[in-house]
Write a protein that holds these residues in place. Structure first.
Motif, PDB file in Angstrom:
ATOM      1  N   LYS A  47      -0.255   2.320  -4.855  1.00 45.28           N
ATOM      2  CA  LYS A  47       1.052   1.938  -5.145  1.00 45.28           C
ATOM      3  C   LYS A  47       1.591   1.180  -6.233  1.00 45.28           C
ATOM      4  O   LYS A  47       2.703   1.306  -6.744  1.00 45.28           O
ATOM      5  CB  LYS A  47       1.615   1.093  -3.764  1.00 45.28           C
ATOM      6  N   VAL A  96       1.026  -1.146  -0.247  1.00 42.95           N
ATOM      7  CA  VAL A  96      -0.111  -0.080  -0.157  1.00 42.95           C
ATOM      8  C   VAL A  96       0.991   1.295  -0.076  1.00 42.95           C
ATOM      9  O   VAL A  96       2.211   1.150   0.300  1.00 42.95           O
ATOM     10  CB  VAL A  96      -1.027   0.076   1.222  1.00 42.95           C
ATOM     11  N   SER A 132     -10.339   1.511   1.300  1.00 40.38           N
ATOM     12  CA  SER A 132      -9.255   2.448   1.428  1.00 40.38           C
ATOM     13  C   SER A 132      -7.883   1.703   1.219  1.00 40.38           C
ATOM     14  O   SER A 132      -7.048   2.083   0.727  1.00 40.38           O
ATOM     15  CB  SER A 132      -9.255   3.124   2.688  1.00 40.38           C
ATOM     16  N   SER A 156      -5.204   2.325  -1.736  1.00 41.36           N
ATOM     17  CA  SER A 156      -3.926   2.519  -1.483  1.00 41.36           C
ATOM     18  C   SER A 156      -3.094   1.796  -2.193  1.00 41.36           C
ATOM     19  O   SER A 156      -2.087   1.928  -2.830  1.00 41.36           O
ATOM     20  CB  SER A 156      -3.565   2.702   0.073  1.00 41.36           C
ATOM     21  N   THR A 184      -3.888   3.217   6.261  1.00 41.28           N
ATOM     22  CA  THR A 184      -5.187   2.522   5.727  1.00 41.28           C
ATOM     23  C   THR A 184      -5.249   1.167   6.272  1.00 41.28           C
ATOM     24  O   THR A 184      -6.355   0.985   6.731  1.00 41.28           O
ATOM     25  CB  THR A 184      -5.042   2.558   4.004  1.00 41.28           C
ATOM     26  N   ASP A 214      -0.046   3.946   1.435  1.00 43.00           N
ATOM     27  CA  ASP A 214       0.050   4.611   2.878  1.00 43.00           C
ATOM     28  C   ASP A 214      -0.500   3.313   3.879  1.00 43.00           C
ATOM     29  O   ASP A 214      -1.701   2.902   3.876  1.00 43.00           O
ATOM     30  CB  ASP A 214      -1.185   5.618   2.833  1.00 43.00           C
TER      31      ASP A 214
END
Length: 360
Positions: A278, A227, A270, A274, A232, A229
């Protein structure tokens, strides 16, 4: 009266003794024509004819005042009873009709009054949407009974006699009671159906949330390092814990389960977003790296081509200087218009080779 008594007494005292046929003396019998016999009064105190008592003559019974008073009283009682009976009968009939009309009016209002919103909502529930199918069947039985009572209409109150009016009053009262009872039964059954539907919805929601929590756990484990972030993933882990906590609590509310399910969906979305971000960034970086490598290779190839041409040019110059009278050797090829598919008279041009090794 006194004179007559005195005469009678004198007659009795002046009687002379007589001798009968046997020679015995005795008192001679009185004269039957002029004799007066005194008898005692009877048991009611009334003197017999010829007895000593009142010389006043008795009045006839129809002239006695007491008898007329009794007769008048009896007549008054009879007339009063008849009049009172008629009045009571009319009053009872009017009262029965009045009560009957009140009951009929209440029946009319109940027929026009719709049932509560719970009943309307329960009528839309399907049997497959409730946990207890029997509650659904009871509701529909109660509804049919209420419909049958409603279709009977309003009771009639137009009797002309007391007994008929009282009978209509009883019918109207029974109709009102039955209608109220049927409406109450439908309302009660509707509440049970809605409660059964909520129980099934709760159970289905719990099962769906448990499956979604397991799916979210798989996503959490597989998304490690994939991911853009990692926050998440932490949010997803928290929602998984919340869902498991609600599933382990028997007192959990349906609204809480539904809200947690929605929050779990959002957290999973989410994480997926994410991960996609990525992956897109990684693909773009790889493409940029490949493009840079291709550009570097092109530049290296172009540099080698230039260096090779310079070397060939230097060799020709030195040869011409050493052998000025020799014929220059031309290597390479040009487009001479004759290719492998050349047809006489055609336009297919192919290469023309110079030197024994140029086209080989």
């Amino acid at each position: 009266m006194q004179r007559e008594s005195e005469t009678t007494m004198n007659d009795e005292t002046n009687l002379e003794p007589t001798v009968d046929e046997h020679g015995e003396e005795g008192i001679p019998p009185p004269d039957r024509a002029g004799a007066r016999v005194t008898l005692p009064p009877d048991e009611n105190g009334k003197l017999h004819d010829g007895g000593v008592g009142s010389d006043k003559a008795e009045w006839p019974f129809f002239k006695q005042r007491t008898l007329w008073i009794v007769v008048a009283a009896v007549a008054v009682i009879v007339v009063t009873g008849v009049v009172g009976g008629v009045a009571w009968n009319q009053h009872a009939k009017d009262q029965a009709l009045s009560s009957c009309r009140q009951y009929a009016g209440q029946v009319r209002e109940l027929v026009k009054t719709p049932l509560g919103k719970n009943v309307v909502e329960a009528e839309k529930v399907s049997e497959k949407d409730v946990a207890d199918g029997e509650s659904w069947k009871v509701l529909h039985r109660d509804q049919k009974k209420l419909t049958d009572l409603t279709q009977k209409g309003v009771p009639v109150c137009d009797a002309t006699s007391r007994s008929a009016a009282q009978k209509q009053e009883s019918v109207a009262a029974a109709s009102l009671k039955s209608l109220k009872s049927a409406r109450a039964a439908v309302t009660k059954s509707a509440k049970k159906v809605l409660a059964s539907r909520e129980a099934k919805t709760l159970k289905d929601t719990q099962s769906a949330l448990a499956a979604k929590a397991a799916q979210a756990k798989q996503l959490l484990d597989s998304s490690a390092g994939t991911v853009a972030d990692d926050a998440t993933r932490r949010a997803l882990s928290q929602q998984i814990d919340t869902a498991n906590g609600l599933l382990g609590n028997k007192q959990s509310k349906l609204a809480d389960l539904q809200q947690t399910s929605q929050a779990l969906d959002s957290a999973m979305n989410s994480v997926n977003a994410s991960a996609q971000a990525k992956a897109a960034a990684d693909a773009e970086a790889a493409q940029a790296a490949a493009k840079a490598q291709a550009e570097a290779a092109r530049k290296r190839s172009a540099g080698r081509s230039k260096s090779g041409g310079a070397n060939r040019g230097g060799s020709s110059g030195s040869g011409s200087q050493g052998r000025a009278t020799s014929v220059p050797q031309i290597h390479g090829f040009v487009d001479g218009g004759f290719g492998p598919d050349y047809v006489p008279g055609g336009h297919d041009n192919g290469p023309v080779c110079f030197g024994p090794n140029d086209c080989g």
